[in-house]
Every structure is written in structure tokens, then in C-alpha cells.
Enzyme design. Structure first.
Site, mmCIF file in Angstrom:
data_model
loop_
_atom_site.group_PDB
_atom_site.id
_atom_site.type_symbol
_atom_site.label_atom_id
_atom_site.label_comp_id
_atom_site.label_asym_id
_atom_site.label_seq_id
_atom_site.Cartn_x
_atom_site.Cartn_y
_atom_site.Cartn_z
ATOM 1 N N ARG A 111 33.021 30.714 40.807
ATOM 2 C CA ARG A 111 34.537 30.605 40.626
ATOM 3 C C ARG A 111 35.214 29.780 41.268
ATOM 4 O O ARG A 111 35.275 29.606 42.546
ATOM 5 C CB ARG A 111 35.194 32.230 40.730
ATOM 6 C CG ARG A 111 36.539 32.334 40.203
ATOM 7 C CD ARG A 111 37.225 33.628 40.854
ATOM 8 N NE ARG A 111 36.517 34.643 40.512
ATOM 9 C CZ ARG A 111 37.190 35.915 40.530
ATOM 10 N NH1 ARG A 111 38.254 35.922 40.936
ATOM 11 N NH2 ARG A 111 36.592 36.909 40.404
ATOM 12 N N THR A 158 41.629 27.311 41.183
ATOM 13 C CA THR A 158 41.800 27.394 39.848
ATOM 14 C C THR A 158 41.461 29.089 39.488
ATOM 15 O O THR A 158 41.901 29.516 38.484
ATOM 16 C CB THR A 158 41.526 26.655 38.762
ATOM 17 O OG1 THR A 158 40.106 26.627 38.889
ATOM 18 C CG2 THR A 158 41.828 25.063 39.360
ATOM 19 N N ASP A 160 29.451 45.029 45.328
ATOM 20 C CA ASP A 160 28.911 43.865 44.740
ATOM 21 C C ASP A 160 27.313 43.976 44.319
ATOM 22 O O ASP A 160 26.496 44.110 45.092
ATOM 23 C CB ASP A 160 28.806 42.521 45.901
ATOM 24 C CG ASP A 160 28.527 41.233 45.520
ATOM 25 O OD1 ASP A 160 29.385 40.515 45.395
ATOM 26 O OD2 ASP A 160 27.283 40.805 44.811
ATOM 27 N N ASP A 192 24.786 41.506 45.612
ATOM 28 C CA ASP A 192 24.374 42.050 47.147
ATOM 29 C C ASP A 192 23.570 43.097 47.330
ATOM 30 O O ASP A 192 22.770 43.257 48.062
ATOM 31 C CB ASP A 192 25.859 42.022 48.035
ATOM 32 C CG ASP A 192 26.282 40.728 48.334
ATOM 33 O OD1 ASP A 192 25.540 39.871 48.508
ATOM 34 O OD2 ASP A 192 27.445 40.746 48.871
HETATM 35 N N1 URA Z 1 30.951 41.554 40.478
HETATM 36 C C1 URA Z 1 30.194 42.541 41.143
HETATM 37 O O1 URA Z 1 28.990 42.427 41.671
HETATM 38 N N2 URA Z 1 31.173 43.800 41.255
HETATM 39 C C2 URA Z 1 32.403 43.794 40.883
HETATM 40 O O2 URA Z 1 33.016 44.858 40.904
HETATM 41 C C3 URA Z 1 32.885 42.643 40.201
HETATM 42 C C4 URA Z 1 32.204 41.428 39.938
#
Ligand code: URA
Length: 240
Positions: free
Chosen positions: A135, A139, A231, A234
Site C-alpha cells: 500500500r 495515496t 495481522d 505476522d
Molecule cells: N490484514 C490483516 O492481516 N489483518 C487485518 O485485519 C486486515 C488486513
């Protein structure tokens, strides 16, 4: 009681997150067309485990793999079939096999990779493509940094995978790119979808059916799904 689960009593209700992870209700009139929520008890049980912050990295990875198999089972329910003649050790018979387009699984890096091995357990002949997007901090638009597909991608039915459908921006960009590459038949499989992300993806790509194990209502200010699971990359790879 199952290891990894803690039952919640009235005395420790304060420990429960404020945002309820509701079981999906496929009969919900607000549910979106073209979206299949897999509400099978095995899937929902495993979703609860992956959501829990107490789930360790190795268990998280194993659960995501198992859920990916169960979602694949539903996502491939409408694959074309043909009848062929075979012989069993007892008799000649007619029996059904897969026919139609060959498959390609496309992982949106990096969390999508957590789905691929489980899916390949069920679809061992499928090819695998990878698409990397980040990302842009200014922007917030997704920028492609990696795109590697089989040469005959345009002839294949593509199943795009990413555990978390959050804003929908990466998913939309990935599907745009695959259509540019000539793909005409696609499905999108995720573990948890936000309702805003689902709406955005359905609006941009109404021809692409979506299979998910859960729909969560909101995103936080960082773009994470609430309650979500954190995440996914992660948690899969133990990087935080
Ligand atoms: N990506 C993720 O790993 N978790 C989220 O909650 C949103 C995007």
C-alpha cells in the site's frame, strides 16, 4: 475442555473483547449476493481458535491450513464434471471425474501463502501464481511489486486467496490485474471478510464469487478488521 479454549463465566466477562465475533447467518437479509459464508461447525470452531490471541504460531498455521481445506471444499462445489467408464475389481461401471478448466490458485502475498498448502492437498494438480502488492503510504493505493503466473493462466479457472479481506483494495487490484492478464473465471476465498470490503469487492467484480468463513462488520483506523484476528501474515510467520 479443549486445549486452547477458556470458557467464559459471568465473573470474567470483562475479559471478553467488546466486539462480538458473530456466527454468520446465511439467512441474514443484509448478506450479500455472490458471497458464500461457510457456517459449518468445524469451520466456525476453528475460526474461533484462530481469532484467539492465545493461539500459538504453530497452531495458528495449522488451523489456517485446515480452514483453507474446508473452504476449498465449498469453493469447488460447482466444478464441472464428466462421466467416464472404469472397471472396479468387481465390475465395469460409469463414474464421475472433474472436467472443464484446469485450476490455478493465486496467493496474494504474503498471508495468502498460508492457504496454499492446504488447498494443494485437495487440488494437487493445480498451478500456483503469486501476486505481491503493497500500500502506497501517501495515496493508500495498492502498488504491484511481484506478479508470477503460469503461462496459460488465461485458460484456467483461478481461485484467488488472501485470509483477510479488509478494505478490499488489494483484492480489487489483484482481480483487475488477473483480468488484464486474460483470466475470465475467478473465485475469491478468504477466512475473514469485512462487510465494507465485501461490498467494495462485489461492486468492482460482480462476476467473482466470494467464499469466506466469517463476516466482521468494521475496520479500525489502521485498516484492521474488528474483531478479526490481527495481522494474518505476522501470526502465520511469527514476525511480531
Ligand atoms: N490484514 C490483516 O492481516 N489483518 C487485518 O485485519 C486486515 C488486513
Amino acid at each position: 475442555m479443549q486445549r486452547g479454549f477458556r470458557s467464559v463465566t459471568m465473573n470474567d466477562m470483562s475479559a471478553v473483547p467488546a466486539v462480538e465475533a458473530r456466527a454468520p447467518d446465511p439467512s441474514d437479509p443484509a448478506s450479500l449476493s455472490g458471497v458464500m459464508v461457510v457456517d459449518h461447525p468445524l469451520v466456525q470452531h476453528k475460526v474461533t481458535l484462530v481469532r484467539s490471541e492465545d493461539t500459538t504460531t504453530d497452531n495458528f498455521r495449522r488451523l489456517v491450513r485446515e480452514i483453507s481445506q474446508l473452504l476449498t471444499y465449498e469453493a469447488t462445489r460447482d466444478l464441472a464434471m464428466e462421466t467416464i467408464a472404469i472397471r472396479t475389481p468387481i465390475a465395469a461401471t460409469q463414474s464421475r471425474v472433474l472436467s472443464g478448466k484446469k485450476l490455478c490458485l493465486v496467493s496474494i502475498l504474503r498471508a495468502g501463502n498460508g492457504f496454499i498448502d492446504g488447498m494443494l492437498d485437495l487440488l494437487p494438480a493445480a498451478r500456483v501464481g503469486h501476486i505481491g502488492l503493497y500500500r502506497d503510504p501517501e495515496t493508500l493505493e495498492p502498488i504491484e511489486y511481484y506478479f508470477k503466473m503460469p503461462e496459460d493462466i488465461q485458460e484456467r479457472m483461478v481461485i484467488v486467496v488472501d485470509p483477510m479481506l479488509a478494505t478490499g483494495n488489494s483484492a480489487i487490484a489483484a482481480l483487475n490485474r488477473l483480468k488484464e492478464a486474460g483470466v475470465t473465471t475467478m473465485k475469491y476465498v478468504c477466512l475473514i471478510a469485512s462487510r465494507p470490503g465485501l461490498r467494495a469487492l462485489r461492486a468492482a467484480h460482480p462476476d467473482v464469487g466470494i467464499v469466506t468463513a466469517a463476516i466482521d462488520e468494521t475496520l479500525n483506523e489502521h485498516g484492521y478488521i474488528v474483531p478479526g484476528l490481527g495481522d494474518a501474515g505476522d501470526r502465520l510467520y511469527g514476525t511480531r
